[in-house]
Write a protein that holds these residues in place. Structure first.
Motif, PDB file in Angstrom:
ATOM      1  N   ARG A  11      44.687  42.335  49.654  1.00 39.83           N
ATOM      2  CA  ARG A  11      43.851  41.430  48.846  1.00 39.83           C
ATOM      3  C   ARG A  11      43.924  41.792  47.363  1.00 39.83           C
ATOM      4  N   ARG A  12      44.000  43.074  47.070  1.00 34.37           N
ATOM      5  CA  ARG A  12      44.108  43.475  45.666  1.00 34.37           C
ATOM      6  C   ARG A  12      45.473  43.079  45.108  1.00 34.37           C
ATOM      7  N   HIS A  15      45.328  39.304  44.473  1.00 33.80           N
ATOM      8  CA  HIS A  15      44.537  39.042  43.265  1.00 33.80           C
ATOM      9  C   HIS A  15      45.372  39.355  42.018  1.00 33.80           C
ATOM     10  N   GLN A  18      47.891  36.664  41.400  1.00 32.29           N
ATOM     11  CA  GLN A  18      47.309  35.433  40.894  1.00 32.29           C
ATOM     12  C   GLN A  18      47.012  35.555  39.400  1.00 32.29           C
ATOM     13  N   ARG A 152      40.043  34.029  46.488  1.00 32.98           N
ATOM     14  CA  ARG A 152      41.027  35.090  46.649  1.00 32.98           C
ATOM     15  C   ARG A 152      41.137  35.938  45.381  1.00 32.98           C
ATOM     16  N   MET A 153      40.137  35.838  44.504  1.00 35.09           N
ATOM     17  CA  MET A 153      40.199  36.564  43.237  1.00 35.09           C
ATOM     18  C   MET A 153      38.945  37.404  43.025  1.00 35.09           C
ATOM     19  N   ASP A 154      38.559  38.123  44.082  1.00 41.90           N
ATOM     20  CA  ASP A 154      37.381  38.984  43.949  1.00 41.90           C
ATOM     21  C   ASP A 154      37.665  40.415  44.424  1.00 41.90           C
ATOM     22  N   GLN A 161      41.470  44.568  36.278  1.00 44.87           N
ATOM     23  CA  GLN A 161      42.024  43.324  35.750  1.00 44.87           C
ATOM     24  C   GLN A 161      42.456  43.476  34.298  1.00 44.87           C
TER      25      GLN A 161
END
Length: 346
Positions: A11-12, A15, A18, A152-154, A161
């Protein structure tokens, strides 16, 4: 597609991609605190299983093109054939048969209307075997979901970031099709086609595809991004994040309420994409939900709380025949054997 389960590192990674689809694995690894080879291995595992792909997308508004949200009602036996035929086209995206078996939706990109001696795409589509009705709404302005679905950006914290994404200049190219648009050379077109298939293609492959040097390719990618013509999108099934229900909503909103509704939609976690459009409904929304009850709660709580919405039409998608980019080569080859039919001409 093989069964895939995402863990926290996956997931990281998603992210991070993205934020910038061409981030080097070394920079991602440094930000998340794992070896570079681990990040690369995770990416290639997901990509080889067709669970993840980075694609380069062209902003049609900055190149004088128009995007349309199209609804096609057709005979039940024609839905699958039409979906496959449309998926083979270079100018279509987000193709989805709807639950019920007699309708599909997609996005299509066309030049502005004009007499170029050819039959318009929509007329061709309406004449296709099995098609009963075609409705097309022109996208006037995207208002949510540009730059990635929030769901999908948490996975990355603010500090991570900032390490990954230095500030980029605001796009300088025109967003109004009536303004002068950038002139794309044949090499630019070849570059954009290659990036649409694989947004992370290395410079050597891109140089071979365009006939330019690697340094020219690197510079041109930066120029196209800075002008807003080129952006990168991560294609991945929301179901892998626990959101298996995708619904399309058409909202009737009078002109005086459009600004407030658009601003609210931009902050809704469930909204993957929303746009102001022409047509009977002035707002189109794509939402991702964990369950049907979650979709019900979204409509009756969050949307119902917005002033200005006078009517909501909704439909649940059956599946995605095509997402943002062209079909990946394995899927394109697999679907070559689909039932034959007459597709609208390119």
């Amino acid at each position: 597609m093989e069964s895939v389960t995402l863990d926290s590192l996956d997931r990281r990674l998603i992210h991070a991609l993205q934020l910038d689809g061409r981030l080097p694995f070394s920079r991602i690894a440094a930000a998340v605190g794992v070896p570079e080879r681990t990040v690369a291995r995770r990416y290639h595992r997901l990509r080889s299983r067709l669970a993840l792909r980075v694609v380069g997308l062209v902003d049609g508004r900055r190149t004088g093109m128009l995007d349309w949200i199209v609804r096609v009602r057709c005979a039940p036996e024609a839905v699958e054939t039409l979906a496959v035929l449309l998926a083979r086209r270079d100018d279509t995206s987000w193709i989805a048969p709807l639950v019920g078996g007699t309708e599909l939706t997609c996005m299509i990109r066309t030049p502005p209307p004009g007499d170029d001696g050819r039959r318009p795409f929509f007329e061709q589509l309406a004449r296709t075997a099995g098609v009963r009705e075609v409705g097309a709404a022109c996208v006037l302005r995207p208002v949510a979901g540009v730059g990635g679905w929030a769901g999908r950006m948490d996975a990355l914290g603010g500090a991570e970031q900032r390490l990954l994404l230095p500030p980029r200049p605001e796009p300088t190219g025109p967003a109004d099709p009536t303004e002068a648009v950038p002139v794309l050379s044949p090499a630019d077109s070849a570059l954009l086609r290659a990036l649409a298939q694989d947004g992370r293609a290395d410079l050597g492959r891109l140089a071979a595809a365009t006939g330019c040097s690697e340094s020219t390719v690197r510079r041109r990618i930066g120029q196209l991004r800075d002008s807003g013509v080129l952006a990168f999108e991560v294609e991945i099934d929301p179901a892998l994040f626990g959101y298996p229900i995708e619904a399309l909503l058409w909202l009737d909103v009078p002109p005086g309420g459009l600004r407030a509704v658009a601003e609210a939609l931009a902050g809704h976690q469930q909204v993957a994409f929303a746009a102001l459009t022409t047509g009977p409904s002035s707002v189109f929304v794509m939402v991702e939900c964990r369950s049907v009850s979650g979709l019900h709660a979204y409509v009756t709580d969050e949307l119902a709380a917005l002033h200005g919405i006078t009517r909501i039409e909704s439909a649940v998608t059956q599946r995605r025949t095509k997402r943002a980019g062209p079909l990946p080569a394995p899927l394109a080859e697999k679907r070559t054997g689909a039932p034959s039919g007459r597709a609208p001409a390119q």
